[in-house]
Design an enzyme around this catalytic site. Sequence first.
Site, mmCIF file in Angstrom:
data_model
loop_
_atom_site.group_PDB
_atom_site.id
_atom_site.type_symbol
_atom_site.label_atom_id
_atom_site.label_comp_id
_atom_site.label_asym_id
_atom_site.label_seq_id
_atom_site.Cartn_x
_atom_site.Cartn_y
_atom_site.Cartn_z
ATOM 1 C CG HIS A 99 -1.978 -1.103 1.154
ATOM 2 N ND1 HIS A 99 -2.530 -1.571 -0.016
ATOM 3 C CD2 HIS A 99 -2.552 -1.829 2.158
ATOM 4 C CE1 HIS A 99 -3.401 -2.529 0.257
ATOM 5 N NE2 HIS A 99 -3.423 -2.710 1.556
ATOM 6 C CG HIS A 170 -7.436 -0.821 2.736
ATOM 7 N ND1 HIS A 170 -7.815 -1.366 3.936
ATOM 8 C CD2 HIS A 170 -6.617 -1.734 2.148
ATOM 9 C CE1 HIS A 170 -7.243 -2.531 4.096
ATOM 10 N NE2 HIS A 170 -6.498 -2.783 3.019
ATOM 11 C CD GLU A 291 -8.072 -3.761 -0.301
ATOM 12 O OE1 GLU A 291 -6.981 -3.293 -0.725
ATOM 13 O OE2 GLU A 291 -8.130 -4.705 0.516
#
Length: 328
Positions: A99, A170, A291
């Site tokens: 991420h 997220h 996501e």
Amino acid sequence: MLTVGRTPDGRDVRQISLRGGGLTATVLTYGATLQSLRCDGHSHSLILGSPDFSAYLADMHHFGAIVGPVANRVAGGRFELDGITYRLDRNENAQNTLHGGSAGFHTRVWEVVDHGPAHCTLTITQADGLGGFPGDLQVSARYSLEDDHALRIDISGQAKAVALFNPAFHGYWNLDGSRDLSGHRLKIAANSYLPLDANLIPAGSPQPVQDTPFDYRFPRPPDPALDHNFCVAPRRGSLREVAQVTTSGHRLALETTEPGLQVYAAGQTTSGDWPGHDGIPYGCNAGIALEPQLWPNAPNRPDFPSARIEAGQQIVQTSRFRFALGAG
């Protein structure tokens, strides 16, 4: 806007309130985080989060945030672009970049550039070299509450130089306020998925979901161990419905422009010592993350949809989460 906290380096964090389409929401400037989302007539938040900003500096650092510049995992924390090898912050078990690394979008304080009763737009600049990523990106995230009980999220990136851009929202969803997902059902419009190796990196090419535990073409309970990408399209395109979550008369339908849907049932995620909404601590499988994004490890996989963004190019990722809730 209310000031609700301060980052360790002294930056103020503000909270934005939105109302429209039968929904109310709060958004934090830290991480462009959707802190809460509630439907009229129902007291519980549909998304996991905390009223205490400090939780987002600790165990809840990805809850409801915009992550990037490259969501999901980059194997080995490295990739090659135009003959140059880039080495990234390996923030997952000192092996992979997850991420965007420890300086990813979710750790930044975003600037509010537009705010109306039912929408807000926040921006950041991703400087060349931050976290090891190339390029210079202007990034914006727009949250809109629409008339059909829908939350729309538009994430855009415009590059000054060749870069990578694969953001994701997220958030963890729980439609009925229960302690876990045991009453929820998941449906995904995907005929294939990406198998994973021991480091949760895609291994090989997409495989058919038929006759595997990853066949969610018909609604069934989500496997608590889910942390996989479903290949819902070969490339980015127009909005189309890719998933549904249902429980006890409630339904969430997800539309997106993206070719991949990472589904994470939070099997390894808790809120730790931090209380969630209504004082409830979140244990494993308390919510499900849907996501929309490109496929994982795309910078190292030329056979996957590309995360490359050219100088002067703008890319927009759009997703809509549409709700139909029964009696409270």
